[in-house]
Design an enzyme around this catalytic site. Structure first.
Site, PDB file in Angstrom:
ATOM      1  CG  HIS A 268     -23.111   6.810  22.056  1.00 33.23           C
ATOM      2  ND1 HIS A 268     -23.082   8.173  22.172  1.00 33.23           N
ATOM      3  CD2 HIS A 268     -22.561   6.540  20.844  1.00 33.23           C
ATOM      4  CE1 HIS A 268     -22.546   8.711  21.084  1.00 33.23           C
ATOM      5  NE2 HIS A 268     -22.219   7.736  20.258  1.00 33.23           N
ATOM      6  CD  GLU A 269     -21.571   2.895  19.629  1.00 29.10           C
ATOM      7  OE1 GLU A 269     -22.035   2.999  18.472  1.00 29.10           O
ATOM      8  OE2 GLU A 269     -20.643   3.620  20.070  1.00 29.10           O
ATOM      9  CG  HIS A 272     -24.898   5.694  16.525  1.00 31.64           C
ATOM     10  ND1 HIS A 272     -25.010   6.863  15.801  1.00 31.64           N
ATOM     11  CD2 HIS A 272     -23.857   5.890  17.389  1.00 31.64           C
ATOM     12  CE1 HIS A 272     -24.065   7.721  16.215  1.00 31.64           C
ATOM     13  NE2 HIS A 272     -23.366   7.153  17.185  1.00 31.64           N
ATOM     14  CD  GLU A 298     -22.174  11.155  17.932  1.00 30.27           C
ATOM     15  OE1 GLU A 298     -22.138  10.290  17.021  1.00 30.27           O
ATOM     16  OE2 GLU A 298     -21.565  11.029  19.021  1.00 30.27           O
TER      17      GLU A 298
END
Lengths: 504, 504
Positions: A268-269, A272, A298
């Site tokens: 997930h990170e 980003h 997001e």
């Protein structure tokens, strides 16, 4: 006008260097700071932030923006809406006017109220007693509404709050999109609940932290994270932060007893981070070198985490490696079991534990209550009951305690009202972009199965990342997908995926 | 006057918070920063430093200092020389006048020259070619002399340079003390060289990095380092830095093939850190919460590293533990062998590899050449020859290459002329303080043998640390030892220690 913009860019460069310096202090605060240093770190950060605020709101910035012809109706000024300089002026004008319209007395009152509010929230959640938080939330809410009035808006005070996190988005557009989404998510969750549950017990075993770190690091690297301009560290509440044009840091948290937290959190990170590492050289070092909205940000993290990282094809590629790292834990887990297990759907009270299907319903719940609170249709006094009713309506379950209900998130105590929708917008934009990607490469499954992640990263970079904030979220959405944001793409993606997993 | 001081303290508080913020950025730069982020980190640091400079040199600071009656003759102003407010004014007046007396054009010229100088020095050292560095050193030297003229001095331009690192110290006092020290160190080194050499081969084996880290961490903790307000990290060139009143960080470097670097380096940094962790609450958060001079700072690090950490008693206490961590490496090494090995004396060309006895001679060499360069008695053109001659005279060896001679240290390329003496002053102050400690507790060997380190730490805290910069180095020296700095204490300490080790 060129000279005005040059002078502005010099001033916003210092503003940006101060913000980056704050980010360095904040990163250290979340990773390595010794505990006794925390109070003074707050003072150091407050000073840097006030210096950055002074830079941004200096009268000269206002003069130059006026000289460039910027106004509420044409924030891009005489540079024109379609140029990069116009985008620069638009984003600067937005940030500048927001900040000068909020009186410093209100800024200070909010800082005091949210500081007290966070402490009260933590205590109230710990003691599971909403009454302890109630007066603080009332205070924060009234100040946030005051802020919305100060900033100004066309239709709804909530627009002025949204603007802080999701620039140029409106309450009415979110209402429109969420209303379509709500019924389809409820329908899907209901059909899933009638099917036999999938097994995810294999994720709950003992996993060496050291091996989890190595495994995740290898995957993060293969997804395309650039370690020459970034790092991975560990923290309690993982985040991604940008400390400089070539300094993007992600953080993770590993749990020995559960495999899901560490790896999926880092994927997930990484989503980003790839955004932050992908801006064009041309905008490097100015205020356009940032994500254009939290929703678009997001969309990147959730695409990598969910659409890629929780796909069957991804684990066709990585399950053999996972078995090398964790032979005893995974040797008897087949690909389908693994795939189903990491995509288990089950309504839960706690948003951050929610699956892909019910997640959006948690957000719709908060959006509904925030709108009512800001409008004054709902009193903080009645929040507990309203939360339970909305939860029953949307998720089909009703929390028995405040800690599992209205006290679970820190956001409101921080004054972050208007933030929650960006999480769901991330899923919506992500699915809409993904459909465009599928139209381009056709067989995304084969691509993921082969570990051809650079193809996806480069497409995202070219379509989305490189623009930074020079295109608004809406512009990006139309350019990449050919139409405005709509719930259909996310609905179709979820429908297809979970029909396969749950067999209905 | 009280209100003036209050206003000054508010202004210097922001100055200090900005300096701490710079320290955080610099710490990260030396420990965790990804390589591609380095250039922009330079910009971030330069901005914070220029903001701190502006705070310190604002006209209002000058007005308030004048209103407090501060002058070159009475920098403590009407608060009086013997009060903490007087000390505050004295240190602020010193820092303020230094900075306003150096024109900003000169500051910028020095920044450019030293930036280019460091790059040229690194290349010249790598290629072992002094000619590549010579023009840069000439430039730096001329600017540094210009700086000395701008700052002003009574007797010798070198006084104005010393003042930056060792406030209130003079060239003539150093000359007096070094002259006594020189002959005794040369004599001692000569007597040692006639004795059979001790064996230190046991230090050169393979030592697991992980075990070295744990062993050193345990010792650092037992010496009294406060981990609730500090950390250990790793870096290429270890240092100690203070990021806040309760945030003191030490760094180390471990080498697998040599035991000596990691542990003794960290004990050294712990000495610095205990000073920084030991300031009185009363001065916390103002400019007196700092070491009073680099010499006094170095006295703390060298006392812990050499007087304590390389004592026989210390290893009576710790050798059993060392054998637990490194059984195969140390099981056959007796206490006396260990003690002698870690105290091996042998002249070397490279200062940072020097032992306790010859170290001072390396400093005297640099002090001699720096004085001649600043006076203009020595030309940069003739530096290579002058270095070799001084080395033969002082150390009895002559480097064959520039890399082993005048190119070995980075300091001059950074404009740090007047810095080297502080290293030797550290040994001198340290020995003089240690003699005072021995007068108080008498049997220091038993104390160390028993691991009663808190007794020493508390004595140092009470005698030295708590004062921060509220007492000058000279005042501290007279208060703690009853007399001015003199070489006798260091001479006696070295004489006694090495007579035992080398048996003469």
């Amino acid at each position: 006008m060129r000279d005005y913009i040059g002078e502005l860019k010099g001033m916003t460069r210092e503003y940006q260097l101060l913000n980056e310096s704050s980010a360095i202090l904040a990163w250290d605060q979340e990773t390595y700071i010794p505990p006794a240093a925390l109070p003074e770190r707050g003072e150091q950060l407050a000073l840097l932030q006030s210096l950055a605020h002074k830079k941004l709101t200096s009268p000269r910035v206002g003069e130059l923006l006026a000289a460039c012809g910027c106004s509420d109706d044409a924030p891009w000024g005489s540079a024109g809406a379609d140029t990069r300089d116009g985008a620069y002026l638009r984003e600067l004008y937005r940030a500048y006017t927001r900040q000068i319209r909020i009186p410093s007395t209100l800024v200070e009152a909010i800082a005091r109220a949210t500081s007290a509010g966070q402490a009260a929230w933590a205590e109230a959640r710990g003691k599971n007693d909403f009454a302890l938080f109630k007066p603080y939330l009332e205070k924060v809410l009234s100040l946030v509404v005051e802020k919305a009035q100060a900033v100004g808006y066309q239709d709804h005070p909530y627009d002025a709050l949204l603007d802080e996190y999701e620039p140029w988005m409106t309450t009415s557009e979110i209402s429109r999109v969420f209303s379509g989404l709500e019924s389809s998510l409820k329908g899907l969750a209901s059909r899933i609940s009638e099917r036999p549950q999938v097994d995810d017990a294999f994720l709950y075993q003992s996993f060496s932290l050291e091996k989890q770190r190595k495994f995740a690091r290898q995957i993060v690297k293969e997804l395309g994270f650039d370690f020459s301009g970034g790092r991975i560290d560990e923290t309690a509440h993982p985040f991604t932060t940008t400390l400089g044009a070539r300094d993007v840091r992600i953080t993770g948290r590993f749990r020995e007893e559960y495999f899901g937290t560490g790896l999926f959190g880092l994927i997930h990170e990484t989503g980003h981070a790839l955004y932050e590492q992908g801006f064009d050289e041309e905008i490097t070092g100015n205020i356009l070198a940032t994500g254009t909205s939290l929703g678009i940000h997001e969309s990147q993290s959730r695409t990598w985490e969910n659409v890629v990282g929780r796909s069957r094809a991804f684990w066709e590629h990585y399950l053999p490696l996972a078995r090398e790292y964790f032979p005893s834990q995974f040797k008897d887990v087949g690909l389908d079991t693994f795939y189903r297990g990491i995509n288990r759907v089950s309504p839960t009270h706690i948003r951050i534990d929610a699956d892909e299907v019910t997640y959006g319903l948690h957000i719709i719940l908060r959006f509904r209550l925030e709108l009512a609170l800001v409008r004054g249709d709902l009193k903080v006094d009645d929040l507990t009951g309203a939360w339970r009713e909305a939860s029953r309506d949307l998720l089909g379950i009703e929390p028995e305690t405040s800690a599992e209900g209205e006290l679970q998130d820190i956001h409101w105590s921080m004054g972050a009202i208007g933030y929650f929708p960006t999480y769901a917008l991330g899923n919506l934009y992500g699915a809409q972009f993904w459909a465009a990607f599928e139209n381009t490469v056709h067989d995304t499954d084969t691509l993921i199965r082969n570990g051809d992640f650079p193809v996806l990263r480069n497409w995202l970079r070219d379509s989305i990342h490189r623009h930074g904030a020079s295109k608004t979220a809406g512009e990006l959405c139309r350019e990449v997908s050919g139409e405005d944001l709509k719930p259909d793409f996310l609905q179709d993606y979820l429908e297809n995926k979970y029909r396969g997993i749950y067999g209905f």
